[in-house]
Design an enzyme around this catalytic site. Structure first.
Site, PDB file in Angstrom:
ATOM      1  N   ILE A  10       0.819  -1.231   0.000  1.00  0.00           N
ATOM      2  CA  ILE A  10       0.000   0.000   0.000  1.00  0.00           C
ATOM      3  C   ILE A  10       0.845   1.270   0.000  1.00  0.00           C
ATOM      4  O   ILE A  10       0.359   2.337  -0.376  1.00  0.00           O
ATOM      5  CB  ILE A  10      -0.993  -0.011   1.190  1.00  0.00           C
ATOM      6  CG1 ILE A  10      -2.087   1.045   0.979  1.00  0.00           C
ATOM      7  CG2 ILE A  10      -0.270   0.183   2.533  1.00  0.00           C
ATOM      8  CD1 ILE A  10      -3.332   0.831   1.760  1.00  0.00           C
ATOM      9  N   THR A  11       2.126   1.171   0.402  1.00  0.00           N
ATOM     10  CA  THR A  11       2.938   2.391   0.428  1.00  0.00           C
ATOM     11  C   THR A  11       3.534   2.718  -0.952  1.00  0.00           C
ATOM     12  O   THR A  11       4.169   3.757  -1.116  1.00  0.00           O
ATOM     13  CB  THR A  11       4.102   2.270   1.439  1.00  0.00           C
ATOM     14  OG1 THR A  11       4.873   1.125   1.090  1.00  0.00           O
ATOM     15  CG2 THR A  11       3.595   2.143   2.865  1.00  0.00           C
ATOM     16  N   GLY A  12       3.334   1.854  -1.922  1.00  0.00           N
ATOM     17  CA  GLY A  12       3.920   2.081  -3.250  1.00  0.00           C
ATOM     18  C   GLY A  12       2.998   2.880  -4.164  1.00  0.00           C
ATOM     19  O   GLY A  12       1.881   3.249  -3.788  1.00  0.00           O
ATOM     20  N   LEU A  55       4.736 -10.651   3.909  1.00  0.00           N
ATOM     21  CA  LEU A  55       4.606 -11.699   2.881  1.00  0.00           C
ATOM     22  C   LEU A  55       5.598 -12.846   3.112  1.00  0.00           C
ATOM     23  O   LEU A  55       5.468 -13.917   2.515  1.00  0.00           O
ATOM     24  CB  LEU A  55       4.802 -11.116   1.480  1.00  0.00           C
ATOM     25  CG  LEU A  55       3.643 -10.247   0.961  1.00  0.00           C
ATOM     26  CD1 LEU A  55       4.042  -9.525  -0.324  1.00  0.00           C
ATOM     27  CD2 LEU A  55       2.389 -11.095   0.717  1.00  0.00           C
ATOM     28  N   SER A  80      10.056  -5.096  -6.693  1.00  0.00           N
ATOM     29  CA  SER A  80       9.559  -4.831  -8.046  1.00  0.00           C
ATOM     30  C   SER A  80      10.578  -4.184  -8.982  1.00  0.00           C
ATOM     31  O   SER A  80      10.300  -4.014 -10.167  1.00  0.00           O
ATOM     32  CB  SER A  80       8.303  -3.961  -7.980  1.00  0.00           C
ATOM     33  OG  SER A  80       8.638  -2.726  -7.391  1.00  0.00           O
ATOM     34  N   SER A 124       2.837  -9.510 -14.147  1.00  0.00           N
ATOM     35  CA  SER A 124       3.612  -8.482 -14.857  1.00  0.00           C
ATOM     36  C   SER A 124       3.947  -8.897 -16.276  1.00  0.00           C
ATOM     37  O   SER A 124       4.207 -10.073 -16.560  1.00  0.00           O
ATOM     38  CB  SER A 124       4.919  -8.256 -14.097  1.00  0.00           C
ATOM     39  OG  SER A 124       5.858  -7.602 -14.916  1.00  0.00           O
ATOM     40  N   GLU A 126       6.652  -8.488 -17.520  1.00  0.00           N
ATOM     41  CA  GLU A 126       8.016  -9.037 -17.480  1.00  0.00           C
ATOM     42  C   GLU A 126       8.004 -10.556 -17.664  1.00  0.00           C
ATOM     43  O   GLU A 126       9.014 -11.149 -18.020  1.00  0.00           O
ATOM     44  CB  GLU A 126       8.687  -8.697 -16.151  1.00  0.00           C
ATOM     45  CG  GLU A 126       9.281  -7.313 -16.081  1.00  0.00           C
ATOM     46  CD  GLU A 126      10.466  -7.113 -17.010  1.00  0.00           C
ATOM     47  OE1 GLU A 126      11.434  -7.861 -16.899  1.00  0.00           O
ATOM     48  OE2 GLU A 126      10.409  -6.209 -17.849  1.00  0.00           O
ATOM     49  N   TYR A 148      13.150 -11.681 -11.219  1.00  0.00           N
ATOM     50  CA  TYR A 148      11.854 -11.039 -10.944  1.00  0.00           C
ATOM     51  C   TYR A 148      10.760 -11.640 -11.838  1.00  0.00           C
ATOM     52  O   TYR A 148       9.686 -12.021 -11.368  1.00  0.00           O
ATOM     53  CB  TYR A 148      11.974  -9.523 -11.184  1.00  0.00           C
ATOM     54  CG  TYR A 148      10.646  -8.815 -11.214  1.00  0.00           C
ATOM     55  CD1 TYR A 148      10.022  -8.410 -10.038  1.00  0.00           C
ATOM     56  CD2 TYR A 148       9.996  -8.529 -12.427  1.00  0.00           C
ATOM     57  CE1 TYR A 148       8.788  -7.761 -10.064  1.00  0.00           C
ATOM     58  CE2 TYR A 148       8.782  -7.881 -12.464  1.00  0.00           C
ATOM     59  CZ  TYR A 148       8.183  -7.500 -11.281  1.00  0.00           C
ATOM     60  OH  TYR A 148       6.964  -6.861 -11.317  1.00  0.00           O
ATOM     61  N   ARG A 183       5.823   7.403  -9.167  1.00  0.00           N
ATOM     62  CA  ARG A 183       6.703   6.279  -9.493  1.00  0.00           C
ATOM     63  C   ARG A 183       8.017   6.391  -8.720  1.00  0.00           C
ATOM     64  O   ARG A 183       8.544   7.510  -8.544  1.00  0.00           O
ATOM     65  CB  ARG A 183       6.968   6.339 -11.007  1.00  0.00           C
ATOM     66  CG  ARG A 183       7.734   5.172 -11.592  1.00  0.00           C
ATOM     67  CD  ARG A 183       7.049   3.879 -11.363  1.00  0.00           C
ATOM     68  NE  ARG A 183       7.197   2.963 -12.487  1.00  0.00           N
ATOM     69  CZ  ARG A 183       7.227   1.638 -12.342  1.00  0.00           C
ATOM     70  NH1 ARG A 183       7.133   1.099 -11.139  1.00  0.00           N
ATOM     71  NH2 ARG A 183       7.308   0.857 -13.403  1.00  0.00           N
TER      72      ARG A 183
END
Ligand code: G4F
Length: 330
Positions: A10-12, A55, A80, A124, A126, A148, A183
């Site tokens: 949530i902080t991102g 997590l 990330s 993602s 990616e 990742y 970002r």
């Protein structure tokens, strides 16, 4: 009664836009946080509830889900930044990959005591890595090119597997790059917008970048969190590709950003071989047709507008003496 959402990460950037969106939709919003000493946690708006959990810790996730009893869980927490995943491959596997398993298990255990909990996994683009076809769709095979990407592919397949094995409402959004003034400063769009702002304000003269030829499908993060929410509102749990369908090179990003500040990029940008990655993802371009037709989702901010928005925001931030490392929550 208000619907309840639990968000990891949530902080991102994405966590902040998603929380704001869900609050506006009338949700009670909970953030999973590891502790309160993190200054970013201290800055979260007061109408966001906090619950402790990690997590990396199965028991803590079961306790958190048990306490919050959410209707929806959004798993945005991850390591990330792709280059970091080579330096800390095992941690990336634990947080970005195994973290998905732990959250799915917490939901499975808690929902067996009654009440459906819908789960969104932040997959993602990616995962496509060395792409097998262009544009990429929900059925394009994966060939990840970084620890990742591999960890994200594990989380993606596991989400699918829990849906199929246990009949859970568990979905993945395969999100292409999504950017904003919030970002993190290490990602290329923000590195460029901050670099341009510093040069324009006379605080720097050059900007060192890695591979200028890599191509990405860049959209606005505020649009992408609407898609996350929509995916949990439809009758049938399915995975969706979310992107704009346009692709630009890092070089084109640089040109657009310097032009937005009336600067000549060729006088300032230095291509630095040491910033290249061990294995690169050369080209990403989404086919978001399924999201458009089944969710009614559309991106609203074109690339040039997004870049200009970020440059303008960083010019303002630096002029006011703001901290570029800490801008995920306004
Ligand atoms: O902005 P980036 O670091 O993002 P990347 O690696 O594409 O990953 C981002 O998008 C993914 C979605 O596809 C997310 F899953 C992931 O978590 C993250 O949000 O790099 C974009 C491109 C790369 O090809 C990189 O090699 O920009 C190139 N690049 C060139 N110079 C650079 C730089 N990237 C960074 N970060 N810094 C440079 O100096």
């Amino acid at each position: 009664m208000a619907r309840r959402a639990l968000i990891t990460g949530i902080t991102g950037q994405d966590g902040s836009y998603l929380a704001e969106h869900l609050l506006a939709e009338g949700y009670e919003v909970w953030g999973l946080v590891r502790g309160q000493s993190n200054p970013r946690v201290a800055r979260l708006p007061k109408d966001i509830h906090l619950v402790r959990g990690d997590l990396l810790d199965q028991g803590s996730l079961i306790s958190a889900v048990e306490r919050v009893r959410p209707d929806e869980v959004y798993n945005l927490g991850a390591i990330s930044f792709v280059p970091m995943s080579w330096e800390q491959a095992e941690l990336t596997a634990e947080v970005t990959g195994m973290g998905v398993l732990r959250m799915l298990e917490a939901i499975r255990v808690c929902s067996s005591r009654g009440g459906e909990i819908r789960f969104y996994q932040a997959s993602s683009s990616e995962m496509f890595g060395q792409v097998r076809e262009t544009p990429q769709t929900e059925v394009t095979p994966f060939h990840p090119r970084s620890p990742y990407g591999v960890a994200k592919a594990y989380g993606h397949f596991l989400t699918q597997n829990y849906r199929e094995s246990y009949g859970m409402y568990a979905v993945s959004g395969i999100l292409f790059n999504h950017e904003s003034p919030r970002r993190g400063a290490e990602f290329v769009t923000r590195k460029v917008s901050l670099g341009v702002a510093r040069i324009k304000l006379g605080l720097a003269t050059e900007l060192r970048l890695g591979n200028l030829e890599a191509r990405r499908d860049w959209g606005f993060a505020g649009d992408y969190v609407r898609a996350m929410h929509l995916m949990l509102q439809v009758g049938k749990p399915e995975d969706y590709v979310i992107g704009t369908g346009r692709t630009q090179s890092v070089r084109e990003l640089v040109e657009a950003a310097f032009t937005a500040a009336d600067l000549d990029w060729e006088r300032h940008v230095i291509a630095d071989q040491s910033l290249h990655r061990p294995a690169e993802v050369d080209l990403l371009c989404a086919d978001p047709k399924k999201a458009r037709t089944q969710l009614g989702w559309e991106p609203t901010v074109p690339f040039e507008e997004l870049v200009a928005m970020m440059v303008e925001s960083d010019l303002r931030l630096l002029s006011e003496g703001g901290d570029p490392q800490d801008s995920s929550w306004p």
